[in-house]
Design an enzyme around this catalytic site. Structure first.
Site, PDB file in Angstrom:
ATOM      1  N   LYS A  56       2.046 -11.850   4.446  1.00 57.30           N
ATOM      2  CA  LYS A  56       2.748 -11.772   2.976  1.00 57.30           C
ATOM      3  C   LYS A  56       3.911 -12.936   3.910  1.00 57.30           C
ATOM      4  CE  LYS A  56       3.066  -6.974   2.759  1.00 57.30           C
ATOM      5  NZ  LYS A  56       1.659  -6.689   3.651  1.00 57.30           N
ATOM      6  N   GLY A  68       1.189  -0.422   0.628  1.00 54.78           N
ATOM      7  CA  GLY A  68       0.187   0.006  -0.022  1.00 54.78           C
ATOM      8  C   GLY A  68       0.684   1.419  -0.058  1.00 54.78           C
ATOM      9  N   ASN A  69       1.802   1.197   0.534  1.00 57.92           N
ATOM     10  CA  ASN A  69       2.951   2.208   1.052  1.00 57.92           C
ATOM     11  C   ASN A  69       3.366   2.763  -0.832  1.00 57.92           C
ATOM     12  OD1 ASN A  69       4.408  -0.107   0.446  1.00 57.92           O
ATOM     13  ND2 ASN A  69       5.946   0.773   0.975  1.00 57.92           N
ATOM     14  N   LYS A 113      -4.796  -9.859  -1.190  1.00 54.90           N
ATOM     15  CA  LYS A 113      -3.750  -9.766  -2.363  1.00 54.90           C
ATOM     16  C   LYS A 113      -2.863 -10.304  -2.431  1.00 54.90           C
ATOM     17  CE  LYS A 113      -1.482  -5.561  -0.195  1.00 54.90           C
ATOM     18  NZ  LYS A 113      -1.588  -6.293   1.140  1.00 54.90           N
ATOM     19  N   LYS A 147     -14.822  -8.759   6.542  1.00 57.36           N
ATOM     20  CA  LYS A 147     -14.455  -7.598   5.523  1.00 57.36           C
ATOM     21  C   LYS A 147     -15.021  -6.281   6.045  1.00 57.36           C
ATOM     22  CE  LYS A 147      -9.568  -8.882   5.392  1.00 57.36           C
ATOM     23  NZ  LYS A 147      -8.647  -8.722   5.578  1.00 57.36           N
TER      24      LYS A 147
END
Length: 312
Positions: free
Chosen positions: A274, A12-13, A212, A128
């Site tokens: 991750k 996201g960064n 994702k 979510k």
């Protein structure tokens, strides 16, 4: 000899939280990716879309409550819209970087669908929160009208919650592979892909959020990538993070990573998914490798100078 194929998952960064911030940030994002293409790697880029899809859904939800407002847009369509505009920004930034370096390269964004199983247990337990905030009374009325589930979210109001099913298959995979084989950089599977179920010989969008990183691992496996590269905010994965005995890891095997996970070394909302995605990729593709590092140091990490490499 064919070029090595990388699936690069942007954190996201790399994209920011507003269209203006994203347009500025993607130019910083493009340069390290083009560095890798210049080194001779074939690259497929995938990305998150949390802030972007949320912004689209909230805007249409709020507009729908006003006289003369636009209708509320279904969640799968919001996902498709977010893929389109993130891809557009990334494409522009990549094309500009190719031109600046005199590289004869093209970049294409693919609106990508990800098949999920309609019988996935996640649909019975949606978790979510998405879209606009409502009062308890408004949420109760919406639950009655739609059958959707709404929950109180961190004292800010009530929100619709959707499922997070496991990704099963990338619909556009043959097209992605053809474009990469033709020498193009491909942007694909944004936000984990638009969740679809198989129906009547075709596909139907469903309201859900696919992780994702899990989709990136699936994409890397299906596209026969040599390496899954997850770019985040840190150069290396650490154990004892933020403690006096913090230790950076240059490498991990599956067994070592699973031991650290049992110890609770990786935070649930950030590093854990991750690492799990990397394990999923290397377990299914034992010849492949996974790499976690920062966007800024991706080239150095692929040269073995930083980053955490995960192998079977």
């Amino acid at each position: 000899m064919a070029n090595k194929r990388l699936v690069i998952a942007l954190g996201g960064n790399a994209l920011g939280n507003t269209p203006e911030e994203q347009l500025e940030l993607v130019h910083n994002t493009a340069a390290p990716i083009v560095d890798l293409i210049e080194e001779g790697f074939d690259v497929i880029v995938t990305h998150g879309n949390g802030p972007q899809v949320g912004m689209i859904k909230v805007a249409t939800d709020n507009s729908a409550t006003k006289v003369g407002g636009t209708p509320s847009i279904p969640f799968p369509e919001c996902g498709a819209m977010s893929q389109g505009y993130i891809g557009y920004h990334l494409q522009q930034a990549m094309q500009r970087e190719f031109a600046r370096r005199g590289m004869d390269k093209a970049c294409a964004s693919i609106v990508t669908q990800t098949v999920v199983d309609a019988a996935d247990p996640a649909f019975q337990d949606p978790t979510k929160p998405v879209g606009a905030f409502f009062t308890e009374e408004e949420a109760a009325k919406l639950m009655e009208e739609t059958g959707n589930k709404y929950v109180e979210d961190s004292g800010r109001g009530w929100r619709w919650v959707v499922a997070s099913p496991a990704p099963v298959r990338i619909v556009e995979l043959p097209l992605i592979n053809n474009l990469v084989d033709a020498g193009m950089c491909v942007i694909s599977t944004g936000g984990g892909g638009i969740p679809v179920v198989e129906e009547d010989g075709g596909y139907k969008g469903v309201p859900a959020v696919i992780d994702k990183d899990r989709s990136a691992a699936l994409l890397a496996g299906e596209a026969k990538a040599d390496m899954l590269v997850i770019l985040t905010a840190v150069d290396r994965v650490c154990i004892n993070f933020n403690k006096p005995d913090q230790e950076e890891l240059a490498s991990m095997t599956v067994a070592e990573a699973e031991k650290y996970m049992e110890e609770g070394q990786f935070a649930k909302g950030s590093m854990l998914p991750k690492v799990e995605a990397c394990l999923s990729f290397v377990k299914a593709n034992p010849e492949g490798k996974a790499l976690i590092t920062s966007l800024e140091r991706a080239k150095e990490a692929l040269a073995g100078e930083t980053g955490t490499v995960i192998t079977a």
